[in-house]
Design a protein around this motif. Sequence first.
Motif, PDB file in Angstrom:
ATOM      1  N   ILE A 175      45.678  39.670  62.245  1.00 43.34           N
ATOM      2  CA  ILE A 175      45.993  39.365  60.851  1.00 43.34           C
ATOM      3  C   ILE A 175      44.941  38.393  60.347  1.00 43.34           C
ATOM      4  CG2 ILE A 175      47.614  37.499  61.459  1.00 43.34           C
ATOM      5  CD1 ILE A 175      49.269  38.359  58.980  1.00 43.34           C
ATOM      6  N   THR A 176      44.453  38.623  59.113  1.00 45.20           N
ATOM      7  CA  THR A 176      43.305  37.868  58.618  1.00 45.20           C
ATOM      8  C   THR A 176      43.366  37.736  57.100  1.00 45.20           C
ATOM      9  OG1 THR A 176      40.872  37.831  58.550  1.00 45.20           O
ATOM     10  CG2 THR A 176      41.926  39.979  58.420  1.00 45.20           C
ATOM     11  N   LYS A 191      54.331  48.836  58.762  1.00 47.48           N
ATOM     12  CA  LYS A 191      53.599  48.862  57.499  1.00 47.48           C
ATOM     13  C   LYS A 191      54.543  48.695  56.310  1.00 47.48           C
ATOM     14  CE  LYS A 191      49.675  51.719  58.950  1.00 47.48           C
ATOM     15  NZ  LYS A 191      48.982  53.010  58.753  1.00 47.48           N
ATOM     16  N   ALA A 192      55.700  49.329  56.389  1.00 46.44           N
ATOM     17  CA  ALA A 192      56.674  49.212  55.298  1.00 46.44           C
ATOM     18  C   ALA A 192      57.157  47.778  55.157  1.00 46.44           C
ATOM     19  CB  ALA A 192      57.851  50.157  55.538  1.00 46.44           C
ATOM     20  N   ALA A 193      57.390  47.122  56.285  1.00 44.13           N
ATOM     21  CA  ALA A 193      57.839  45.725  56.241  1.00 44.13           C
ATOM     22  C   ALA A 193      56.762  44.846  55.624  1.00 44.13           C
ATOM     23  CB  ALA A 193      58.175  45.258  57.652  1.00 44.13           C
ATOM     24  N   LEU A 194      55.496  45.102  55.959  1.00 49.33           N
ATOM     25  CA  LEU A 194      54.400  44.313  55.396  1.00 49.33           C
ATOM     26  C   LEU A 194      54.255  44.575  53.899  1.00 49.33           C
ATOM     27  CD1 LEU A 194      51.762  44.826  58.243  1.00 49.33           C
ATOM     28  CD2 LEU A 194      52.848  42.646  57.631  1.00 49.33           C
ATOM     29  N   ALA A 195      54.383  45.815  53.510  1.00 51.67           N
ATOM     30  CA  ALA A 195      54.208  46.177  52.098  1.00 51.67           C
ATOM     31  C   ALA A 195      55.261  45.541  51.203  1.00 51.67           C
ATOM     32  CB  ALA A 195      54.250  47.699  51.941  1.00 51.67           C
ATOM     33  N   ALA A 220      46.209  44.318  49.629  1.00 58.78           N
ATOM     34  CA  ALA A 220      46.163  44.011  51.065  1.00 58.78           C
ATOM     35  C   ALA A 220      46.024  45.292  51.881  1.00 58.78           C
ATOM     36  CB  ALA A 220      47.420  43.259  51.475  1.00 58.78           C
ATOM     37  N   ALA A 221      45.308  45.186  53.021  1.00 56.37           N
ATOM     38  CA  ALA A 221      45.155  46.318  53.942  1.00 56.37           C
ATOM     39  C   ALA A 221      46.243  46.240  54.997  1.00 56.37           C
ATOM     40  CB  ALA A 221      43.777  46.288  54.591  1.00 56.37           C
ATOM     41  N   LEU A 222      47.020  47.332  55.140  1.00 62.53           N
ATOM     42  CA  LEU A 222      48.184  47.307  56.027  1.00 62.53           C
ATOM     43  C   LEU A 222      47.934  47.985  57.363  1.00 62.53           C
ATOM     44  CD1 LEU A 222      50.972  48.144  53.407  1.00 62.53           C
ATOM     45  CD2 LEU A 222      50.009  45.917  54.058  1.00 62.53           C
ATOM     46  N   GLY A 223      46.674  48.285  57.646  1.00 67.56           N
ATOM     47  CA  GLY A 223      46.366  48.859  58.950  1.00 67.56           C
ATOM     48  C   GLY A 223      46.324  47.758  59.996  1.00 67.56           C
ATOM     49  N   ASN A 224      45.498  47.931  60.960  1.00 67.54           N
ATOM     50  CA  ASN A 224      45.309  46.885  61.969  1.00 67.54           C
ATOM     51  C   ASN A 224      43.801  46.779  62.193  1.00 67.54           C
ATOM     52  OD1 ASN A 224      45.809  44.951  63.899  1.00 67.54           O
ATOM     53  ND2 ASN A 224      46.391  46.397  65.519  1.00 67.54           N
ATOM     54  N   PRO A 225      43.173  45.682  61.740  1.00 68.54           N
ATOM     55  CA  PRO A 225      43.735  44.410  61.288  1.00 68.54           C
ATOM     56  C   PRO A 225      44.486  44.501  59.943  1.00 68.54           C
ATOM     57  CG  PRO A 225      41.422  44.186  61.920  1.00 68.54           C
ATOM     58  CD  PRO A 225      41.691  45.629  61.840  1.00 68.54           C
ATOM     59  N   VAL A 226      45.433  43.571  59.794  1.00 68.26           N
ATOM     60  CA  VAL A 226      46.132  43.390  58.526  1.00 68.26           C
ATOM     61  C   VAL A 226      45.344  42.373  57.722  1.00 68.26           C
ATOM     62  CG1 VAL A 226      48.239  42.604  57.401  1.00 68.26           C
ATOM     63  CG2 VAL A 226      48.366  43.927  59.524  1.00 68.26           C
TER      64      VAL A 226
END
Length: 942
Positions: free
Chosen positions: A534-535, A563-567, A574-580
């Motif tokens: 995460i960054t 991803k849904a929780a992050l969104a 924000a980018a929801l892949g990995n890295p976030v």
Amino acid sequence: MSRSNGNKPGHRFDIETGTADVLDTYTMRTVRPLYVPPLETDRTECGSLIMRDGSTAAIRTAEPADATLLQQFVSRLSPESRRHRFFSESIPPTEAVAVLCDSSNPRTQFTLVVTRTLDGQQRIIAAGSYWAKDVRTAEVAMAVDDGFHGKGLGTLLLERLALVAIRYNFIHLWAVTHSDNLAMREVFRESGFTFHEAYEGDDMEVELSLIPTEKTVIRAELRERLATTASLRPLFHPRSVALIGASRDPTSIGHRLLEALRINQFQGTIYPVNPHASEIAGVRVHPSVHTIPESVDLAIIAVPRQQVLSVVDDCAGKGVRASVVITAGFAEVGAEGAALQRELVEKIRQYGMRMVGPNCFGILNTDSDVQLNATFTTLFPPQGRAAMSSQSGAIGIATLSGAHRFHLGISSFVSVGNKADVSANDLLQYWEEDPSTNVILLYMESLGNPRKFSRIARRVSRRKPIIAVKAGRSQSGRRAASSHTAALAASDVAVDALFRQAGIIRAESLEELLNAASGLSNQSLPQGRRVGIITNAGGPAVLCTDACEQCELVVPELSSQTKAALASFLPSAAALGNPVDLIASATADQYAKGIETLLLANEIDALIILYMAVTITDTADIAHGILTGIENGRNAGAKTKPVLIGWMAEGDRDRAFYSATETIPSYPLPETPALVLSKAATYAEWRQQPAGMVPDFDDLDLAAARTTCATALSQRGAGWLTTEETRNVLSAMKLPVQPGGVARTAYEAGVLARRAGYPVAVKLASHQIVHKTEIGGVQLNLRDEQAVRKAFDSIRAKLAETNQLDAMEGVLVQSMVTGGVEVMIGVTEDPLFGPLIAFGLGGIHVEILGDVQFRLAPLTDRDAAEMIRGIKGYRLLTGYRGHSPADLEALEETLLRVSRLVEEIPEISELDLNPIFALSPGQGCRIVDARIRIDHHNLQPS
């Protein structure tokens, strides 16, 4: 019927069968564990013993000159002790005691004596002997000074006598004693040896089996560990310290040591000693150790070199149990200093003490009940869980200084200096049991006894990570190490092999050591290699991701659920892949929620948090958000998932991240957390695998192999074995030698070829000529007898042309091997580490590609499997592009049998099996070419 046909003496060729050593000796066997007693890695007959109470004594082989000392020892025994030992309370005649001092022929009689210096005189405090009862059984008897009963001396003596007896082919010890000799009966039970008791009247006969078992090894290791720990306790937990050489000069070492003890508030009593001062810095000074009114646990010695020995005498008279000799000028400066160091060590052993140094920086213990800083720097690191041994004082200072910068807590620290007595081997065993330590750090310039180090480290690494920097990788570095600490430079290939087998994490630099220590001492081990990142900035995340992949970590795609929780709380940018990527405007709350979400994600095993400061005013809030997210994730169930931080905030670089329950390691660069996690994951994988087993085989003819090597060595001296001798040795170990034989004439070659079956290979048999192909000494795919005879004559003629006919033993005739993959197994004797075993692709590939794995003997089954699977060409052994896979089990067994061979016959200095054809599963493998070199065995552990 057989006839010589002009053969050389010792060569047998059977005309009726056409055979000459053609039997295929290779079969798979059921194996059992081979248990190796701990003392196998030590000198058995001489050195020091550590008794149950932690005190020490010297042990050595009895000599005729010891007759008077032994007679005095027997005379001091109580009547009851003499009755148990000699079946009479009377003092035995002088002549009978003198006979015990003859250990010149251990096959018939052998005696060990244990000595201590008491009242200024060397005394024997224990003695044990064995006598041959028959070729396989020896009678054993021991006695211990009455004042030293209850310290485990009898068991230690029995253990060492047993190992000497085993070396001379005894497999049983037999003893007769009185049934009321409870102490001796306890010795037999405590030893762990399998034994049988038989009673006749008031006497008891006991027979012990000397074959090591799991029980004997476990008991011996436990005794060693408990005794070593007890012996070092006065160093780490002294109630009082005498500083001998305390000085009023503020620039002197003696003054700095006193200052360090006082400023860091040692919790015991400090006794400065200086005959020329009555007070230093407000502290009363004593003129000598003898004038100190109370007992002294630890002596810190910082006097001129010529005074050290007399100071040790004074300390012994005072009953001091441990000492730290700061003074330099011993083995590190040459032969004279080395001789003085040997004298110092002998005194220490005879007085029953332990010693750190000489030529050291000191020791330190941060325990709040101790707070001991017996170094000559006032730097005192934060209290923590990492313990360190350093062979360099300067590196020690750098570590203590860097501990604050790296947020690394230290439990204890030892500068071992010349490690004349206390070494890393002792410290590993102490820290293994130390509840204040969970990570062990080593800075090493040499290894005095690598085999013992390996044995201890393999065990300790199962419980606590060991991180080591081994200096002296380059030739120049090895020269510097040698001049710096009187170190014998070690082969770096051997060091790598040792560390890999023992599960030791190797650091390439001091910075890497401290980074890894900070991570491993503060976080749990990862359960896998999947990393979440995460960054708030893309560039650092890319560098971190690249570092992860280079270090064989995985940065997986996040699940749709994560991803849904992050969104649900992150902005659309924000980018929801990995890295976030939270983007540059990330808030403390977004960091907190993002970290909690990732910690709870089942698809990752560890989390790296990156922060690139936009303005210096934001850092405090972001740091609070990071800690909040970690704490919330822990409370929600992610209690053991490791977290590391890449904190890139100029102006706030030294920020530490502490929660109520943990320290979160932070690093100033984005790649560093990946490097640390990679080392932690590799170590975790090593620890999760079962410990390897050193196998024993029930089909070995070790006597035949030893006889072949011993005979060749006595007749010709050091050098290569002949082709026949080499095949005999390998066959005795049931190694898969390709069937064939040595022919002395063209006629014999033809008969052997018919017997083996065409096509055949004909090769020059010579232990003097190494590169046989260069002189036309190898001819392949010969399909009839005429071609075989012609090959023999051709090889002979070429040798005659170059006046090398005397080097020809004959020719080796073998059937051709079809199919399979060519591999090689090699052994070279490292002068310090012992046999170093290599495995790689065979033929010319080993020289061109250098694709080789190394391990130190003895190999475990796990070592053998990892060697084979560790080469880059491993895919060739698994059936690459339609080719048949190789018989991996057969290759593993071949490696293990080679390991047993070079362990059992230390005179083997080199071995080269190349090529070995690895055939299809179930078909085994075949050794086609083999060479063995023998030499007088000079490996001596220290």
